[in-house]
Design an enzyme around this catalytic site. Structure first.
Site, PDB file in Angstrom:
ATOM      1  N   HIS A  46       0.846  -1.154  -0.001  1.00 55.60           N
ATOM      2  CA  HIS A  46      -0.004  -0.075   0.138  1.00 55.60           C
ATOM      3  C   HIS A  46       0.700   1.367  -0.113  1.00 55.60           C
ATOM      4  CE1 HIS A  46      -2.535   2.835   2.444  1.00 55.60           C
ATOM      5  NE2 HIS A  46      -3.171   2.995   1.181  1.00 55.60           N
ATOM      6  N   HIS A  70      -1.429   1.597   8.365  1.00 54.18           N
ATOM      7  CA  HIS A  70      -2.763   1.844   7.860  1.00 54.18           C
ATOM      8  C   HIS A  70      -3.684   0.517   8.060  1.00 54.18           C
ATOM      9  CE1 HIS A  70      -0.448   4.822   5.481  1.00 54.18           C
ATOM     10  NE2 HIS A  70      -1.181   5.709   5.984  1.00 54.18           N
TER      11      HIS A  70
END
Lengths: 173, 821
Positions: A102, A121
């Site tokens: 990501h 995250h």
């Protein structure tokens, strides 16, 4: 926030970045037609790098490795039961990049459920399912290394099945 | 084995690549992206002067770098008739997302149609007409002539009430101001279609009538309010999953700065789990109420705030109605409205009473009230931002429940102020600009039932798929298919006939109870299987498209590629349809009616924008929006100064409330009286079945998966719709992870895949909404509220195993979604 043991060898160095990066030589030479053709057809050529020996591995204790070069941190794992893509006598040895696909945060290993987890995250990847993203924001599953074990029990990485975060060519050029 | 793309390198964006502003097509947040295109025979190099980033790409790039893109952000697409490289990557300079990409938006490039890479081969390329027992590709003129002739004939012999229209009203994707205007002009100005509905519900209505009737627009804050607040109060929403970068880039910043988080949800969501990580568990309060009891909880919180004297007396005196009842309850208003005192006569609820109904401790309800409104030690007011979405919008007693929630924000003065706001979070982006819909009426017609009752003869469908996104879907499908099959058989029977003979055969079938179906979409949808004419539309970035996000941020998402095949923007399809209507009506000798279809001489989507949105907002043009880039401007736009559009950061900063249209500018409180299950049939269904079938979303899917059904990364993760269950319930039913199951009740049957989720309550399941491989709408009863808002969330059924895990489902991960750090 409780914190499992981070896979953190080289972590500070890695986050700081730059210092260890080798200087990439920019080839400015003119290629012959044969060279141009060969380059156009090739995938990148992966090195075969020794990561460890089977004797070094303990079930569910990750070893920090790097592949295809020292700037690409990864873990080598013996899971304790055979998984798809696993090598070794028990078919349970796997290796994954630990850069979250990501945003490139360094993943931490949870021995409790054999997952790699992103502190940034909260994406999660399953080491027992080929690095499949269990839940998260990445648009790729986790890059897994193609492994080979030789007669001496040495474990070699010989390829990667998806693009590693932070490089547009898995083998830096 | 997990899906891998086996990609070991990507072409490098050259320094001179073309650059475009892109707003993500998908969710309400509208993250900023940049698209880069360049010719096929070139690429950039690793040297800083050879690539777009000006960075040495021969070295590893580090965390959060701008100079990397994933394989999903790359494709080869058609641009001005030639193939080009395409990269679409998050924009680090966009204030909405600051370079973050979601699992949805960061696949935009991969989800473009490409004949070179083979992605999204499902996209429609040509108009199709049902002929000779199949859909035959044909020209636009041929297809639209048939549409116009049948539509005109049915109106002529009956009325416009025989035309049923399902049309999106959203922004992003293929919605936006251009396309809502064009369809709105066609059906609400040229025609006055009354029997219409919106993409996700069975009528043409607001999802949030009550907040508007109270004077409070549902999108009144700025995303930065989450960073400025003391408390985030989230109800029936799961933002980490569904408004991902609003959560990560704004809410998390608030949580890390000391804000507390209150979540009202029967289920422990990933948002709650992550908030505990970011804020510390002691700063997160989860009120895991019994399903459908939100209103009682809100009333108790309001009562406690009022009784403790924590209300904002000045705000109430200056900005809210003071004279008792302002609006009486009636057919169009499911609750009375008036002053706080007036509302309290109905809303007053003790903590203990609420604890009994909601199933959570009274002390926790009190704590929520304290976190929302108890003044700080220095006597200053707490700031609280309230956010809600489908949990109550598609929940029990929509009107009163939302009213009860907005009551709390009004009583505490948390609207129009920094760190405040009471807003729906949203699904799609917004992009609504249409002529008045007043003729539709309130309550609006329950259109899906209208069709089930055999009414209506022509059904125009614009990017709606009732098969996946309606309630009572089992019956709807049966009837819609039966009625449209009558017309298919009539067409087959008229094979070889002239256009006039075919039209006559179709109209005869309609008169016998059949339904002529025109489907405008980007792919073959499920309801499109019943269509007689299929018209191929294109999406954002295959056209220029304007939309606004959940803080009213308006952007132009630029065209960077050609529409696929012969597809075109909905705005231009609507225009062509109008032109064919005009021509056909003139041929039929009906000049007066034909004249109503004038005014569609548009060449581009920009023409549609200028005809609609620009007329109401003359400051706003494509050029000016393009100059505002990915940060755009927050609506309403109030001027143009120094080369910049001037917007509005948050609404109601002057304390004057206008959404209800009242001249006094004062907000109203709702008399939100609790009445148990409001929609018909819910109480009986709950009593008859073991499992509550909660209808939920997942970050990996965009809506009903219309593109994701053809995305290998997504389908590899969830080959079947997940049905999350408590492991002990799975043992009871003999289910292993990945086994296929069916959910049964009196409304119908649907199917999915068992996924263990230990954090769920017993006897509840969480099934993903809108899946093509198992629609939860099949088992949702037809119950709606007085204003025809569906209660999708409340559905009960029994579960039985239908199969062992398949080869696909057996190999996926079934581990907990919650982070293990």
């Amino acid at each position: 926030m409780k914190c499992n043991k981070l896979v953190d060898a080289g972590r500070r160095q890695f986050l700081r970045g730059g210092a260890m990066a080798s200087v990439g030589a920019v080839a400015a030479t003119i290629m012959t037609p044969e060279q141009a053709k060969a380059q156009a057809l090739a995938r990148v050529d992966y090195p075969a790098n020794r990561l460890a020996n089977i004797a070094d591995l303990v079930v569910n204790e990750p070893i920090d490795v790097a592949y295809p070069d020292e700037d690409s941190p990864a873990v080598l794992l013996k899971l304790g039961q055979a998984v798809e893509g696993g090598v070794g006598p028990d078919g349970d040895i796997v290796a994954f990049s630990v850069l979250c696909p990501h945003k490139g945060w360094l993943l931490s290993y949870s021995a409790e459920d054999m997952t790699l987890n992103c502190p940034g995250h909260h994406s999660r990847f399953d080491c027992e399912a080929g690095g499949q993203q269990i839940w998260g924001h990445a648009t790729s599953n986790l890059a897994q290394f193609l492994l080979r074990v030789d007669d001496q029990g040495d474990i070699y990485a010989e390829g990667v099945d998806d693009l590693i975060y932070g490089r547009l060519s898995n083998v830096l050029a | 084995m997990a899906y891998k793309r086996q990609i070991d390198r990507l072409p490098i964006i050259p320094a001179d690549a073309e650059e475009f502003n892109v707003t993500c097509h998908y969710c309400i947040v509208g993250c900023g992206y940049k698209a880069y295109t360049w010719p096929m025979n070139r690429q950039g190099g690793t040297a800083p002067n050879q690539n777009k980033f000006g960075i040495d790409l021969s070295a590893q790039q580090y965390q959060e770098t701008e100079a990397w893109y994933a394989p999903s952000m790359y494709n080869v697409v058609r641009q001005n008739g030639r193939d080009v490289h395409l990269v679409v990557k998050p924009d680090v300079n966009c204030v909405v997302n600051a370079g973050l990409g979601s699992i949805r938006g960061a696949r935009m490039a991969e989800n473009r149609p490409s004949k070179v890479t083979g992605t999204q081969a499902q996209r429609l390329s040509d108009p199709l007409v049902w002929r000779n027992g199949v859909w035959q590709p044909t020209s636009w003129d041929d297809a639209l002539d048939l549409v116009a002739r049948v539509t005109a004939k049915v109106v002529e012999q009956g009325s416009e009430d025989d035309i049923v229209v399902s049309m999106f009203d959203h922004g992003g994707s293929a919605g936006g101001y251009e396309n809502t205007w064009a369809t709105g002009k066609l059906y609400f100005e040229s025609m006055k279609i009354k029997n219409c509905r919106i993409h996700n519900r069975p009528a043409y209505n607001s999802e949030v009538h009550s907040t508007r009737d109270m004077g409070v627009d549902e999108l009144n804050y700025a995303y930065q309010d989450y960073e400025l607040t003391d408390t985030i109060f989230m109800v029936g929403a799961n933002s980490m999953e569904t408004q991902t970068n609003l959560y990560l880039n704004h809410m998390v910043k608030g949580l890390q700065s000391g804000a507390r988080f209150i979540a009202v949800d029967p289920r422990r969501t990933i948002t709650i789990a992550s908030s505990e990580q970011y804020a510390g568990a002691e700063n997160v309060l989860h009120l895991a109420i019994n399903e459908g009891t939100d209103m009682v909880l809100f009333n108790a919180i309001l009562t406690h705030i009022v009784d403790q004297g924590w209300v904002d007396a000045d705000f109430i005196a200056n900005s809210t109605f003071q004279g008792g009842e302002a609006v009486a309850q009636d057919e169009a208003h499911p609750a009375g409205m008036g002053s706080l005192d007036y509302a309290m006569q109905t809303c007053r609820t003790s903590l203990d009473e609420a604890a009994g109904i909601c199933g959570v401790p009274a002390a926790d309800i009190q704590k929520a009230a304290e976190w929302i409104a108890m003044p700080k030690d220095d006597g200053s007011r707490r700031k609280c931002v309230t956010a809600y979405e489908k949990g109550i919008i598609w929940g029990n007693d929509n009107y009163r429940t939302i009213g009860a929630l907005v009551n709390i924000a009004l009583a505490t003065g948390n609207i129009g102020r920094e760190g405040g706001g009471v807003c729906r979070l949203g699904g799609h982006q917004e992009g609504y600009y249409r002529p008045s819909d007043a003729h539709v009426g309130r309550p609006a017609e329950y259109v899906d039932q209208f069709l089930i009752r055999g009414l209506g003869g022509v059904h125009h469908i614009w990017a709606c798929d009732h098969y996946k996104t309606t309630l009572n879907a089992s019956e709807f499908k049966r009837v819609h298919k039966r009625r449209s099959d009558m017309v298919k058989e009539a067409i087959d029977g008229a094979a070889g006939g002239t256009r006039e003979q075919v039209v006559e055969a179709i109209v005869s079938a309609i008169n016998a109870g059949g339904l002529f179906v025109v489907d405008v979409d980007i792919i073959h949808s499920q309801i499109g299987q019943n269509a007689h004419v299929i018209l191929p539309a294109c999406e954002a970035n295959e056209m220029n498209l304007t939309s606004m996000n959940g803080e009213r941020r308006l952007r132009l998402s630029e065209k960077y590629m050609d529409p696929f095949g012969n597809s075109m923007p909905d705005a231009l399809i609507a225009a062509k349809m109008a032109q064919h209507m005009e021509r056909v009506l003139r041929e039929m000798g009906n000049d007066a009616y034909a004249d109503q279809f004038k005014g569609y001489d548009w060449e581009t989507e920009e023409d549609a924008f200028m005809d609609g949105y620009n007329k109401g907002n003359p400051e706003v043009t494509y050029d000016r929006l393009r100059a505002m880039g990915n940060n755009g401007v927050q609506e309403p736009v109030v001027g143009y100064e120094n080369g910049q559009l001037v917007g509005t950061t948050r609404l109601y900063t002057d304390g004057v409330f206008t959404r209800h249209g009242r001249e006094d500018g004062r907000a109203l409180f709702a008399a939100a009286g609790w009445r148990g299950w409001q929609a018909p049939g819910k109480a009986r269904e709950q009593a008859a079945h073991r499992f509550w079938i909660n209808n939920v979303r997942a970050n990996i899917f965009w809506q009903n998966q219309f593109l994701d059904q053809d995305n290998d990364f997504v389908q590899d993760r969830y080959p079947h719709p997940f049905v999350e269950m408590h492991p002990d319930d799975m043992v009871d039913l003999g289910l292993n992870p990945g086994d296929l199951l069916e959910i049964i009740n009196d409304n119908g049957v649907t199917q999915g895949m068992a996924y263990p989720m230990p954090t769920l309550k017993r006897n509840t399941v969480a099934m993903v909404f809108g899946s093509p491989a198992g629609s939860q709408g099949n088992v949702v009863n037809p119950g709606v509220n007085e204003l025809v808002l569906p209660d999708y969330k409340h559905c009960w059924g029994d579960i039985r195993k239908i199969s062992d895990a398949t080869a696909q489902t057996r190999s996926i991960s079934f581990k907990s979604h919650e982070i293990m750090l």
